[in-house]
Design an enzyme around this catalytic site. Sequence first.
Site, PDB file in Angstrom:
ATOM      1  N   VAL A  12       0.858  -1.310  -0.045  1.00  0.00           N
ATOM      2  CA  VAL A  12       0.246   0.487  -0.175  1.00  0.00           C
ATOM      3  C   VAL A  12       0.808   1.552   0.181  1.00  0.00           C
ATOM      4  CG1 VAL A  12      -1.880   1.560   1.197  1.00  0.00           C
ATOM      5  CG2 VAL A  12      -1.897  -1.442   0.654  1.00  0.00           C
ATOM      6  N   THR A  66       3.278  -7.505   9.674  1.00  0.00           N
ATOM      7  CA  THR A  66       1.854  -7.915   8.939  1.00  0.00           C
ATOM      8  C   THR A  66       2.226  -9.620   8.570  1.00  0.00           C
ATOM      9  OG1 THR A  66       3.166  -7.774   6.429  1.00  0.00           O
ATOM     10  CG2 THR A  66       1.101  -5.698   7.417  1.00  0.00           C
ATOM     11  N   TYR A 129      -2.166 -11.544  15.382  1.00  0.00           N
ATOM     12  CA  TYR A 129      -2.397 -10.662  14.559  1.00  0.00           C
ATOM     13  C   TYR A 129      -2.811  -9.676  15.087  1.00  0.00           C
ATOM     14  CZ  TYR A 129      -2.464  -7.624   9.709  1.00  0.00           C
ATOM     15  OH  TYR A 129      -2.743  -6.840   9.071  1.00  0.00           O
ATOM     16  N   LYS A 133      -3.560  -5.674  15.304  1.00  0.00           N
ATOM     17  CA  LYS A 133      -4.288  -4.133  14.996  1.00  0.00           C
ATOM     18  C   LYS A 133      -5.222  -4.444  15.636  1.00  0.00           C
ATOM     19  CE  LYS A 133      -3.155  -3.322  11.360  1.00  0.00           C
ATOM     20  NZ  LYS A 133      -2.505  -2.376  10.793  1.00  0.00           N
TER      21      LYS A 133
HETATM   22  P1  NDP Z   1       3.107  -4.871   3.310  1.00  0.00           P
HETATM   23  O1  NDP Z   1       3.818  -6.272   4.283  1.00  0.00           O
HETATM   24  O2  NDP Z   1       3.387  -4.896   1.920  1.00  0.00           O
HETATM   25  O3  NDP Z   1       3.649  -3.927   4.031  1.00  0.00           O
HETATM   26  C1  NDP Z   1       4.133  -3.168   5.267  1.00  0.00           C
HETATM   27  C2  NDP Z   1       5.228  -2.285   5.538  1.00  0.00           C
HETATM   28  O4  NDP Z   1       5.844  -2.121   6.841  1.00  0.00           O
HETATM   29  C3  NDP Z   1       6.918  -3.531   5.033  1.00  0.00           C
HETATM   30  O5  NDP Z   1       6.853  -1.500   3.959  1.00  0.00           O
HETATM   31  C4  NDP Z   1       7.471  -3.674   6.164  1.00  0.00           C
HETATM   32  O6  NDP Z   1       8.748  -3.230   5.686  1.00  0.00           O
HETATM   33  C5  NDP Z   1       6.951  -1.883   7.399  1.00  0.00           C
HETATM   34  N1  NDP Z   1       7.819  -2.318   8.619  1.00  0.00           N
HETATM   35  C6  NDP Z   1       7.212  -3.077   8.919  1.00  0.00           C
HETATM   36  N2  NDP Z   1       8.253  -3.137  10.343  1.00  0.00           N
HETATM   37  C7  NDP Z   1       8.150  -2.316  10.064  1.00  0.00           C
HETATM   38  C8  NDP Z   1       8.436  -1.433  11.412  1.00  0.00           C
HETATM   39  N3  NDP Z   1       9.684  -1.929  12.513  1.00  0.00           N
HETATM   40  N4  NDP Z   1       8.845  -0.175  10.896  1.00  0.00           N
HETATM   41  C9  NDP Z   1       9.333   0.778  10.109  1.00  0.00           C
HETATM   42  N5  NDP Z   1       8.516  -0.367   8.856  1.00  0.00           N
HETATM   43  C10 NDP Z   1       7.428  -1.428   9.038  1.00  0.00           C
HETATM   44  O7  NDP Z   1       1.658  -4.663   3.849  1.00  0.00           O
HETATM   45  P2  NDP Z   1       1.253  -3.784   3.214  1.00  0.00           P
HETATM   46  O8  NDP Z   1       1.008  -3.311   2.531  1.00  0.00           O
HETATM   47  O9  NDP Z   1      -0.059  -4.932   2.592  1.00  0.00           O
HETATM   48  O10 NDP Z   1      -0.764  -3.546   4.186  1.00  0.00           O
HETATM   49  C11 NDP Z   1      -0.917  -2.044   4.766  1.00  0.00           C
HETATM   50  C12 NDP Z   1      -2.035  -2.077   5.849  1.00  0.00           C
HETATM   51  O11 NDP Z   1      -3.065  -3.056   5.515  1.00  0.00           O
HETATM   52  C13 NDP Z   1      -1.368  -2.394   7.272  1.00  0.00           C
HETATM   53  O12 NDP Z   1      -1.923  -1.847   8.024  1.00  0.00           O
HETATM   54  C14 NDP Z   1      -1.913  -3.929   7.218  1.00  0.00           C
HETATM   55  O13 NDP Z   1      -2.384  -4.130   8.305  1.00  0.00           O
HETATM   56  C15 NDP Z   1      -3.469  -4.139   6.682  1.00  0.00           C
HETATM   57  N6  NDP Z   1      -4.312  -5.104   5.682  1.00  0.00           N
HETATM   58  C16 NDP Z   1      -3.003  -6.155   5.056  1.00  0.00           C
HETATM   59  C17 NDP Z   1      -4.035  -6.934   4.432  1.00  0.00           C
HETATM   60  C18 NDP Z   1      -2.720  -7.354   3.909  1.00  0.00           C
HETATM   61  O14 NDP Z   1      -3.203  -8.667   3.213  1.00  0.00           O
HETATM   62  N7  NDP Z   1      -2.068  -7.600   3.193  1.00  0.00           N
HETATM   63  C19 NDP Z   1      -5.041  -6.732   5.062  1.00  0.00           C
HETATM   64  C20 NDP Z   1      -5.727  -6.377   5.428  1.00  0.00           C
HETATM   65  C21 NDP Z   1      -4.974  -5.063   6.057  1.00  0.00           C
HETATM   66  P3  NDP Z   1       9.827  -4.142   5.781  1.00  0.00           P
HETATM   67  O15 NDP Z   1       9.508  -5.164   3.803  1.00  0.00           O
HETATM   68  O16 NDP Z   1      10.847  -3.902   5.666  1.00  0.00           O
HETATM   69  O17 NDP Z   1       9.784  -5.342   6.291  1.00  0.00           O
END
Ligand code: NDP
Length: 297
Positions: A12, A66, A129, A133
């Site tokens: 996202v 995530t 998880y 959230k």
């Molecule tokens: P992604 O896993 O693609 O992205 C999450 C990002 O958060 C990654 O870039 C990750 O970095 C970063 N991250 C993790 N830990 C840290 C940290 N300690 N500090 C800074 N950055 C961090 O998730 P999505 O884009 O899919 O998800 C976006 C939102 O949507 C989130 O809030 C998620 O909970 C929610 N969501 C997602 C779903 C899904 O199916 N994916 C479903 C429902 C809700 P790195 O890659 O370096 O770990």
Amino acid sequence: MKILLLGKNGQVGWELQRSLAPLGELIALDRQAVGNLCGDLSDLESLRATIRQVGPDIIVNAAAYTAVDKAESEVGLAERVNALASQVMADEAASQGAWLVHYSTDYVFNGEGTEAWQESDAVAPINRYGASKLAGEQAIIASGCLYLIFRTSWVYGARGNNFAKTMLRLAKDRETLNVIADQVGAPTGADLIADVTALAIRHVTTRPELAGLYHLAAAGEVSWYGYASHVIDFAKANGEVLAVGAINPIDSSAYPTPAQRPLNSRLNTQKLRDNFSLRLPDWQSGVTRMLREVLNK
Ligand code: NDP
């Protein structure tokens, strides 16, 4: 307008870099420090200092822990990133008069029944998880800041790994695929989430009464089995050479994972569509577009 985007390289976050760019000055961070700005959500004090230094009008938090299965054993880290960091952002937004835009999940619900969940339905997460959230949502709501929380489901992006790409990879080598058929939701594109976010931000900055919690997902519903079948059918129809002959529907019980998944991930998006005068496209159109992009068709 100054926007601080956290988690810029997630599914996202990557799309938000595009959709938020025309709205104002965008400062986008991932977990790597940039100068003395820190985007690591596990470092709460540096995160607080970063928000104070940037002084944003809007904080958009696309970063999250995530890894759903890993969260069962890394409970402390999942809570820190998903709940405590949200608390820091919300407190800073409240004291600076900034907006906080945040994402959450249908995993706050227990997955029972077949009705699409409404924002007002009772929450009862069934894995760590989901619990982390939910704690993040509750911290934001309790803080008194101006917020938009979008609960979404089954997110995919053309960039990085996603379920469709995994199915395509497996289908190249395997003659049969067993895919879960008793979990139902709506695959939702990161691009759609990012575009709706930008539109909503435009609305709320002049109509703050629209602040609140919203369900955001593509229209329609499908099981993982139906989703996989759609992907494989599209690939075959477009000339991909695949070994797979049969896709078999299986129950979740046949595929045990450390974290239990909700069976019903349906989200009712009426509130979002009504308040922001939006139409949400069906899941097939977004998935097909992503497939065209990754298969270069
Ligand atoms: P992604 O896993 O693609 O992205 C999450 C990002 O958060 C990654 O870039 C990750 O970095 C970063 N991250 C993790 N830990 C840290 C940290 N300690 N500090 C800074 N950055 C961090 O998730 P999505 O884009 O899919 O998800 C976006 C939102 O949507 C989130 O809030 C998620 O909970 C929610 N969501 C997602 C779903 C899904 O199916 N994916 C479903 C429902 C809700 P790195 O890659 O370096 O770990």
